[in-house]
Motif scaffolding. Structure first.
Motif, PDB file in Angstrom:
ATOM      1  N   GLN A  67      31.915 -74.380 -38.395  1.00 33.94           N
ATOM      2  CA  GLN A  67      33.275 -75.371 -38.567  1.00 33.94           C
ATOM      3  C   GLN A  67      34.536 -74.518 -38.817  1.00 33.94           C
ATOM      4  O   GLN A  67      35.229 -75.037 -39.544  1.00 33.94           O
ATOM      5  CB  GLN A  67      32.723 -76.466 -39.682  1.00 33.94           C
ATOM      6  CG  GLN A  67      31.375 -76.907 -39.655  1.00 33.94           C
ATOM      7  CD  GLN A  67      31.171 -78.000 -40.762  1.00 33.94           C
ATOM      8  OE1 GLN A  67      32.153 -78.263 -41.515  1.00 33.94           O
ATOM      9  NE2 GLN A  67      30.057 -78.641 -40.878  1.00 33.94           N
ATOM     10  N   ALA A  68      34.557 -73.674 -37.946  1.00 36.62           N
ATOM     11  CA  ALA A  68      35.768 -72.693 -38.274  1.00 36.62           C
ATOM     12  C   ALA A  68      37.124 -73.523 -37.886  1.00 36.62           C
ATOM     13  O   ALA A  68      38.184 -73.403 -38.383  1.00 36.62           O
ATOM     14  CB  ALA A  68      35.624 -71.482 -37.333  1.00 36.62           C
ATOM     15  N   VAL A  69      37.303 -74.107 -36.725  1.00 31.56           N
ATOM     16  CA  VAL A  69      38.128 -75.050 -36.207  1.00 31.56           C
ATOM     17  C   VAL A  69      37.978 -76.339 -35.782  1.00 31.56           C
ATOM     18  O   VAL A  69      36.984 -76.348 -35.058  1.00 31.56           O
ATOM     19  CB  VAL A  69      38.893 -74.164 -34.839  1.00 31.56           C
ATOM     20  CG1 VAL A  69      40.082 -74.918 -34.421  1.00 31.56           C
ATOM     21  CG2 VAL A  69      39.216 -72.676 -35.379  1.00 31.56           C
ATOM     22  N   TYR A  70      38.719 -77.442 -36.283  1.00 35.79           N
ATOM     23  CA  TYR A  70      38.339 -78.961 -35.769  1.00 35.79           C
ATOM     24  C   TYR A  70      39.366 -79.006 -34.639  1.00 35.79           C
ATOM     25  O   TYR A  70      40.707 -79.058 -34.847  1.00 35.79           O
ATOM     26  CB  TYR A  70      38.569 -79.704 -36.833  1.00 35.79           C
ATOM     27  CG  TYR A  70      38.230 -81.020 -36.736  1.00 35.79           C
ATOM     28  CD1 TYR A  70      36.977 -81.421 -35.734  1.00 35.79           C
ATOM     29  CD2 TYR A  70      38.869 -82.309 -37.100  1.00 35.79           C
ATOM     30  CE1 TYR A  70      37.008 -82.839 -35.504  1.00 35.79           C
ATOM     31  CE2 TYR A  70      38.826 -83.268 -36.947  1.00 35.79           C
ATOM     32  CZ  TYR A  70      37.757 -83.569 -36.074  1.00 35.79           C
ATOM     33  OH  TYR A  70      37.345 -84.939 -35.767  1.00 35.79           O
ATOM     34  N   ALA A  71      38.875 -79.446 -33.561  1.00 32.93           N
ATOM     35  CA  ALA A  71      40.031 -79.956 -32.558  1.00 32.93           C
ATOM     36  C   ALA A  71      39.773 -81.492 -32.415  1.00 32.93           C
ATOM     37  O   ALA A  71      38.502 -82.042 -32.320  1.00 32.93           O
ATOM     38  CB  ALA A  71      39.530 -79.318 -31.151  1.00 32.93           C
ATOM     39  N   TYR A  72      40.836 -82.199 -32.012  1.00 26.50           N
ATOM     40  CA  TYR A  72      40.728 -83.398 -31.767  1.00 26.50           C
ATOM     41  C   TYR A  72      41.613 -83.877 -30.444  1.00 26.50           C
ATOM     42  O   TYR A  72      42.683 -83.435 -30.306  1.00 26.50           O
ATOM     43  CB  TYR A  72      41.214 -84.664 -32.854  1.00 26.50           C
ATOM     44  CG  TYR A  72      40.496 -85.830 -32.919  1.00 26.50           C
ATOM     45  CD1 TYR A  72      39.049 -85.979 -33.170  1.00 26.50           C
ATOM     46  CD2 TYR A  72      41.301 -86.919 -32.292  1.00 26.50           C
ATOM     47  CE1 TYR A  72      38.697 -87.397 -33.050  1.00 26.50           C
ATOM     48  CE2 TYR A  72      40.645 -88.227 -32.454  1.00 26.50           C
ATOM     49  CZ  TYR A  72      39.490 -88.489 -32.669  1.00 26.50           C
ATOM     50  OH  TYR A  72      38.913 -89.781 -32.355  1.00 26.50           O
ATOM     51  N   ALA A  73      41.306 -84.684 -29.645  1.00 21.42           N
ATOM     52  CA  ALA A  73      42.191 -84.895 -28.508  1.00 21.42           C
ATOM     53  C   ALA A  73      43.405 -85.940 -28.768  1.00 21.42           C
ATOM     54  O   ALA A  73      42.945 -87.119 -29.409  1.00 21.42           O
ATOM     55  CB  ALA A  73      41.342 -85.603 -27.351  1.00 21.42           C
ATOM     56  N   ARG A  74      44.469 -85.655 -28.264  1.00 15.82           N
ATOM     57  CA  ARG A  74      45.649 -86.605 -28.337  1.00 15.82           C
ATOM     58  C   ARG A  74      45.324 -88.045 -27.770  1.00 15.82           C
ATOM     59  O   ARG A  74      45.643 -89.218 -28.289  1.00 15.82           O
ATOM     60  CB  ARG A  74      46.879 -86.166 -27.901  1.00 15.82           C
ATOM     61  CG  ARG A  74      48.195 -86.801 -28.076  1.00 15.82           C
ATOM     62  CD  ARG A  74      48.591 -87.343 -29.503  1.00 15.82           C
ATOM     63  NE  ARG A  74      48.253 -88.382 -29.720  1.00 15.82           N
ATOM     64  CZ  ARG A  74      48.783 -88.939 -31.134  1.00 15.82           C
ATOM     65  NH1 ARG A  74      49.331 -88.020 -32.035  1.00 15.82           N
ATOM     66  NH2 ARG A  74      48.904 -90.176 -31.569  1.00 15.82           N
ATOM     67  N   LEU A 151      33.931 -91.086 -31.169  1.00 17.28           N
ATOM     68  CA  LEU A 151      34.822 -89.974 -30.528  1.00 17.28           C
ATOM     69  C   LEU A 151      35.206 -89.060 -31.840  1.00 17.28           C
ATOM     70  O   LEU A 151      36.376 -89.222 -32.319  1.00 17.28           O
ATOM     71  CB  LEU A 151      36.252 -90.755 -30.507  1.00 17.28           C
ATOM     72  CG  LEU A 151      36.191 -91.786 -29.056  1.00 17.28           C
ATOM     73  CD1 LEU A 151      37.562 -92.570 -28.916  1.00 17.28           C
ATOM     74  CD2 LEU A 151      35.460 -90.962 -27.791  1.00 17.28           C
ATOM     75  N   PRO A 152      34.317 -88.216 -32.006  1.00 19.48           N
ATOM     76  CA  PRO A 152      34.001 -87.658 -33.162  1.00 19.48           C
ATOM     77  C   PRO A 152      35.186 -86.293 -33.163  1.00 19.48           C
ATOM     78  O   PRO A 152      35.415 -85.726 -34.298  1.00 19.48           O
ATOM     79  CB  PRO A 152      32.642 -86.803 -33.401  1.00 19.48           C
ATOM     80  CG  PRO A 152      32.137 -86.886 -31.933  1.00 19.48           C
ATOM     81  CD  PRO A 152      32.994 -87.821 -31.201  1.00 19.48           C
ATOM     82  N   GLY A 153      35.409 -85.829 -32.271  1.00 15.41           N
ATOM     83  CA  GLY A 153      36.122 -84.632 -31.999  1.00 15.41           C
ATOM     84  C   GLY A 153      34.999 -83.437 -32.334  1.00 15.41           C
ATOM     85  O   GLY A 153      33.997 -83.632 -32.581  1.00 15.41           O
ATOM     86  N   ALA A 154      35.504 -82.188 -31.890  1.00 17.12           N
ATOM     87  CA  ALA A 154      34.537 -80.967 -32.123  1.00 17.12           C
ATOM     88  C   ALA A 154      35.042 -79.747 -33.219  1.00 17.12           C
ATOM     89  O   ALA A 154      36.103 -79.476 -33.098  1.00 17.12           O
ATOM     90  CB  ALA A 154      34.476 -80.677 -30.617  1.00 17.12           C
ATOM     91  N   TYR A 155      34.119 -79.187 -33.772  1.00 16.63           N
ATOM     92  CA  TYR A 155      34.127 -78.210 -34.433  1.00 16.63           C
ATOM     93  C   TYR A 155      33.818 -76.922 -33.576  1.00 16.63           C
ATOM     94  O   TYR A 155      32.869 -77.178 -32.801  1.00 16.63           O
ATOM     95  CB  TYR A 155      33.231 -78.011 -35.761  1.00 16.63           C
ATOM     96  CG  TYR A 155      33.716 -79.022 -36.928  1.00 16.63           C
ATOM     97  CD1 TYR A 155      34.867 -78.698 -37.611  1.00 16.63           C
ATOM     98  CD2 TYR A 155      32.968 -80.009 -37.347  1.00 16.63           C
ATOM     99  CE1 TYR A 155      35.341 -79.442 -38.540  1.00 16.63           C
ATOM    100  CE2 TYR A 155      33.135 -80.658 -38.417  1.00 16.63           C
ATOM    101  CZ  TYR A 155      34.544 -80.480 -39.138  1.00 16.63           C
ATOM    102  OH  TYR A 155      34.967 -80.965 -40.174  1.00 16.63           O
TER     103      TYR A 155
END
Length: 230
Positions: A67-74, A151-155
């Protein structure tokens, strides 16, 4: 071309959802300078998050290499913005990276993204909503609503360290040969446990998730998801 709209770092604040922890790093704001990215090590005893200058306060449940970086789409933020009727600036969901033109929730577990010229990230696991997220958004039945929308986004894991900044291009460098997406994995872990056995196709999932899938397979041998189900 897919790109980073913003790189967001935490502004720690009191966390009423977890008084034993005391603070939370969910309040993330865009920064206008390059940010170093590195693998943080184990969840407990490591460096916390993957972005230098960020804060992971609850290291029992968050942070670490998977879970180093969390990304979410605009694009997903925009969909929520329309539904909720309120502005959701970049970083509103506690994401480190707000992306544009990238199908974050449709990404395959184990997919690798080249960000800028040096950083290589690997999709590890979806984000599962928690009480801190619900308190932060202050929306009625937020965890349930977020879960049902899937729509959880990704670690992301950090495969190759470097620096990232707003405007960096994002290119998909590798896609594995299974069909387990971020959204499909999220549904298996939340609302559709019958899909859990299908997660075993994704070798890149964290071991605790694979263990849950193996347990479900022993419990009841559900078939893998069919075309379009993952």
């Amino acid at each position: 071309m897919a790109r980073l709209l913003s790189v967001n770092l935490a502004r720690p604040r009191p966390n009423p959802a977890k008084p034993d922890v005391g603070t939370t790093g969910i309040d993330k704001r865009p920064v206008d300078h390059p940010v170093a990215v590195r693998a943080p090590g184990p969840k407990r005893g490591g460096l916390g998050g993957g972005l230098v200058g960020d804060r992971v306060c609850d290291t029992r449940h968050h942070g670490g290499d998977d879970q180093a970086v969390y990304a979410y789409a605009r694009e997903a933020l925009d969909a929520w913005q329309a539904q909720l009727g309120r502005e959701l600036p970049n970083g509103s969901f506690g994401e480190n990276l707000t992306t544009a033109g990238l199908d974050v929730d449709g990404a395959l577990i184990g997919e690798r993204w080249r960000v800028g010229g040096s950083v290589l990230l690997e999709v590890a696991v979806p984000r599962i909503p928690c009480g801190t997220f619900a308190v932060w958004l202050d929306e009625r039945r937020w965890v349930r609503r977020f879960t049902l929308r899937a729509l959880p986004g990704a670690y992301l894991r950090v495969v190759e360290p470097g620096e990232v900044r707003a405007g960096d291009p994002v290119a998909v460098e590798f896609r594995p040969d299974h069909r387990v997406t971020v959204a499909g994995c999220f549904r298996a872990l939340t609302t559709e446990p019958g899909l859990l056995p299908g997660l075993l196709a994704a070798q890149q999932l964290p071991e605790d998730v694979r263990a849950a899938a193996r347990h479900r397979t022993r419990e009841a041998p559900f078939p893998p998801p069919g075309p379009g189900e993952d």
